[in-house]
Design a protein around this motif. Structure first.
Motif, PDB file in Angstrom:
ATOM      1  N   THR A  26       0.764  -1.186  -0.082  1.00 35.46           N
ATOM      2  CA  THR A  26      -0.112   0.089   0.036  1.00 35.46           C
ATOM      3  C   THR A  26       0.842   1.095  -0.111  1.00 35.46           C
ATOM      4  N   THR A  28       0.279   5.817   0.564  1.00 35.75           N
ATOM      5  CA  THR A  28      -0.847   6.891   1.105  1.00 35.75           C
ATOM      6  C   THR A  28      -0.389   8.287   0.492  1.00 35.75           C
ATOM      7  N   SER A 347      -5.042   2.787  13.644  1.00 32.63           N
ATOM      8  CA  SER A 347      -5.138   3.007  12.374  1.00 32.63           C
ATOM      9  C   SER A 347      -3.996   2.990  11.464  1.00 32.63           C
ATOM     10  N   SER A 350      -5.502   4.231   5.372  1.00 35.68           N
ATOM     11  CA  SER A 350      -6.780   4.570   5.261  1.00 35.68           C
ATOM     12  C   SER A 350      -7.745   3.567   6.132  1.00 35.68           C
ATOM     13  N   GLN A 351      -7.189   3.104   7.113  1.00 38.86           N
ATOM     14  CA  GLN A 351      -8.066   2.058   8.010  1.00 38.86           C
ATOM     15  C   GLN A 351      -8.763   3.103   8.679  1.00 38.86           C
ATOM     16  N   TRP A 386     -15.459  -1.250   0.520  1.00 42.16           N
ATOM     17  CA  TRP A 386     -14.735  -1.469   1.894  1.00 42.16           C
ATOM     18  C   TRP A 386     -13.918  -2.795   1.859  1.00 42.16           C
ATOM     19  N   GLU A 438     -10.881  -0.756   5.596  1.00 42.75           N
ATOM     20  CA  GLU A 438     -10.051   0.047   4.836  1.00 42.75           C
ATOM     21  C   GLU A 438     -10.824   0.483   3.758  1.00 42.75           C
ATOM     22  N   SER A 439     -10.678   1.837   3.313  1.00 44.11           N
ATOM     23  CA  SER A 439     -11.189   2.200   2.051  1.00 44.11           C
ATOM     24  C   SER A 439     -10.608   1.622   0.857  1.00 44.11           C
TER      25      SER A 439
END
Length: 696
Positions: A26, A28, A347, A350-351, A386, A438-439
């Motif tokens: 991932t 961000t 978090s 994006s969680q 989601w 998570e998005s």
């Protein structure tokens, strides 16, 4: 400032321990984050690639070799190796012996020219003396143990006669002293009525307060110094088990010793009283160590008949189906909502935390069938938006993933049913759990609740309005209502929902239409903002903004305004407020008075909507698969719980587990007629007849 991507994280480990699977990494949009309406990063936030993991191979033994020649020690050997196959890829090594030996002449082996089993007359006398000495030593030891046992028995009988005395009045509700005796000074427990009896010891003695058995609701501790004469018909017997102890009084068997699913004696009320008396002496060491808030916890003692725990006005409950607890066992179970921010799952990226953190216990208890944990969530459910994970907290306070929804396999230890506002989880292990989302591609949406509070009284020129922004779950609003009640605030308007999107945009709050001739705002800026991450993470509780106002005169007792709350470039809500300011505190908030039931514990049949006889009939009809398909699989489809049928297929009674889930889903609004309608659609008319007969 336009957003920029961070560097990719390391590839995760392969999600499948054997065979084909996938890995992901991932990134961000935080290098930098978009500011002042800057453009968001283009591209994906995560990548997935396929992976293959070598399956572990356990080792296997070769055949035994031939026996070796007989050695001078009268033994021969044979061997084998762990090479068919050899253990690899983390497989288990072979279990057993590599070498095996045995006597090769049946005891007739010759050594040094003599037969080994030939008696040696020269040492026979010494052997006889040795055996005689051993017999004498054993006899002396047994005599010593017998003497010590008699002394201990007489002493315990003397203590029992002095410390525990009672009369027939003890069994009829009154304690009338007869033949007054003085309490022993060397037994301090008789002077302290708060000390509970120790029922875990194996000795048949009782040192603590005695209670009447006729009415367990009002127990009178018999700890006054005048004690009562022994009653010959009173017998006290302790049943030891791993977690519970029971008392046998006057020859009455404790609950749970009768036939399964019934109460001894047939009198429900009397047996429930015996159950209540028994619950008072159940060990509760697990619960005693847990930090509890009375408004956010529930506890109760459950046996094989099961029951339900509920935290009032929170949406959190624990259903313990009949048969989950072994026959004859009783557990003090508890359910706690953890409110401390530092205990919530961290978090990442994006969680976001979607549910309260709930602890159910005692952890490690033996369950014969799954229990159902229900808790609310604030996700606007859409499978494509989601990635939702169910996580648990370990004993080291670390958080581990239990299951990712839509990625279940045969090794998944639980089943999650995600409804629009609640999540119901079938669990085989109790512990601490939370739901984390998570998005996916920045399109996920959380539901928020907006609530505005004002002071119940005001005697100064200053006046404040608080706007809270919390997750749209009952427990979050309950916490804010209780907090403001302690601070002297009351709810001005019914709370409103707001859909908050994963877009990195903040929440903006502004106040309008203030009567400037009578009031002025002390806010220097045109609006206030709550940062996006503070809301999205879900780890910060009771987020709010305060609007400070000032009236020109104490005579101004009327106030009206408009408050606008919206996500930048997103949805919003408008509150039209009008209130009267009073010097004396208001008694009750006119909005959102929580009038839900305060019942926290239901035990036995009262906790379930489906009578046990009807339930058994449904399971008998639907558990066995049939060619037409109208079995438990069709029931799961009709009830909307067919997302992962493999979980139910692994259970002894798939229909029973499905009905447990239905009980949890319809705790508040469940109507057995709706279930009857489903069975009618399935063509199960014979079950319908049974249900109609039972209801009549």
């Amino acid at each position: 400032v336009n957003g920029g991507w961070s560097t990719w994280t390391e590839w995760s480990s392969c999600n499948n321990r054997c065979g084909q699977g996938w890995q992901k990494r991932t990134r961000t949009c935080t290098n930098p984050a978009p500011l002042n309406s800057g453009a968001f990063c283009e591209g994906q936030t995560f990548q997935k690639v396929g992976c293959t993991t070598m399956c572990p191979v356990d080792g296997g033994w070769t055949d035994w070799s031939k026996w070796s020649a007989c050695s001078t020690e009268c033994t021969h050997w044979r061997s084998r190796e762990c090479t068919e196959p050899s253990p690899r890829n983390g497989g288990k090594d072979c279990i057993g012996l590599v070498l095996e030996s045995k006597n090769c002449t049946d005891g007739l082996c010759m050594q040094n020219g003599k037969i080994l089993n030939e008696p040696k007359h020269s040492t026979m006398g010494a052997d006889v003396a040795l055996y005689a000495s051993l017999v004498v030593a054993v006899f002396i030891f047994l005599v010593t143990v017998l003497v010590v046992g008699i002394i201990v028995y007489k002493r315990s009988c003397r203590d029992f006669d002095t410390d525990i005395t009672d009369s027939s009045a003890a069994l009829t509700g009154g304690f009338q002293p007869v033949n007054v005796k003085t309490a022993r000074h060397d037994n301090s427990q008789l002077l302290n009525s708060s000390i509970q009896p120790d029922l875990t010891a194996s000795a048949g003695s009782y040192r603590g307060p005695m209670y009447t058995l006729q009415d367990t609701a009002d127990k009178i501790a018999m700890t006054n110094s005048p004690l009562l004469d022994p009653l010959p018909s009173l017998k006290i017997k302790v049943y030891n088990s791993s977690t519970a102890a029971s008392v046998l009084v006057g020859g009455v068997e404790p609950p749970g010793k009768g036939s399964p699913g019934t109460y001894p004696g047939g009198n429900m009320r009397d047996n429930m009283n015996i159950m209540n008396m028994r619950n008072k002496v159940i060990s509760s060491q697990h619960l005693g160590t847990m930090p509890r808030d009375p408004g956010y916890s529930a506890s109760g003692t459950f046996g094989c008949l099961g029951g339900r725990l509920m935290v009032p006005n929170s949406g959190v409950s624990l259903l313990v189906p009949k048969g989950s607890i072994p026959q004859g066992k009783f557990y003090e179970m508890y359910l706690i909502i953890n409110k401390r921010e530092n205990t919530l799952p961290p978090s990442e990226g994006s969680q976001t935390v979607l549910s309260p953190m709930v602890t159910c216990g005692p952890t490690g208890m033996l369950l014969c069938r799954p229990v159902v944990l229900s808790m609310p969530h604030c996700a606007e459910v859409c499978e494509s938006d989601w990635t939702i994970k169910f996580k648990t907290q370990t004993h080291q306070a670390a958080w581990e993933e239990v299951v990712t929804l839509e990625e279940e396999n045969l090794n998944t230890p639980c089943y999650c049913q995600l409804d629009p506002q609640s999540c119901h989880i079938l669990l085989d292990q109790l512990g601490t759990y939370a739901l984390v989302g998570e998005s996916v591609s920045r399109s996920a949406i959380k539901r928020l609740q907006l609530a505005i509070f004002a002071p119940t009284s005001c005697t100064s020129l200053e006046y404040c309005l608080k706007v809270y922004c919390v997750d749209d779950t009952p427990d979050a609003l309950k916490e804010v209502l209780e907090l403001e009640r302690t601070l002297g605030g009351y709810l001005l308007e019914e709370p409103k929902s707001l859909l908050f999107k994963d877009s990195y945009h903040n929440l903006r709050l502004s106040i309008h239409d203030i009567p400037h001739s009578l009031w002025r705002s002390k806010l220097l800026a045109k609006y206030q903002e709550i940062p996006f991450y503070h809301i999205w993470s879900g780890t910060q509780r009771a987020l709010h903004c305060t609007f400070s106002l000032e009236r020109h005169s104490l005579a101004s007792t009327e106030f009206s305004c408009k408050i606008c709350v919206r996500q930048v470039e997103g949805e919003g809500q408008i509150f039209q407020l009008h209130t009267t300011i009073e010097e004396n505190a208001k008694c009750v908030s006119p909005f959102h008075t929580q009038v839900g039931s305060n019942i926290t514990t239901q035990v036995g049949p009262y906790a379930f909507k489906i009578p046990y006889s009807i339930r058994q009939k449904i399971c008998t009809n639907l558990d066995a698969p049939n060619t037409r398909g109208n079995d438990w699989r069709l029931l799961a489809q009709k009830l909307g719980v067919d997302r992962y049928l493999t979980y139910f297929a692994t259970k002894l009674s798939p229909t029973g587990v499905i009905l447990d889930l239905w009980e949890a889903q319809h705790q508040d609004d469940g109507d057995i007629n709706s279930l009857a309608g489903v069975l009618e659609e399935m063509g199960k008319s014979d079950v319908m007849v049974v249900m109609t007969t039972e209801e009549c």
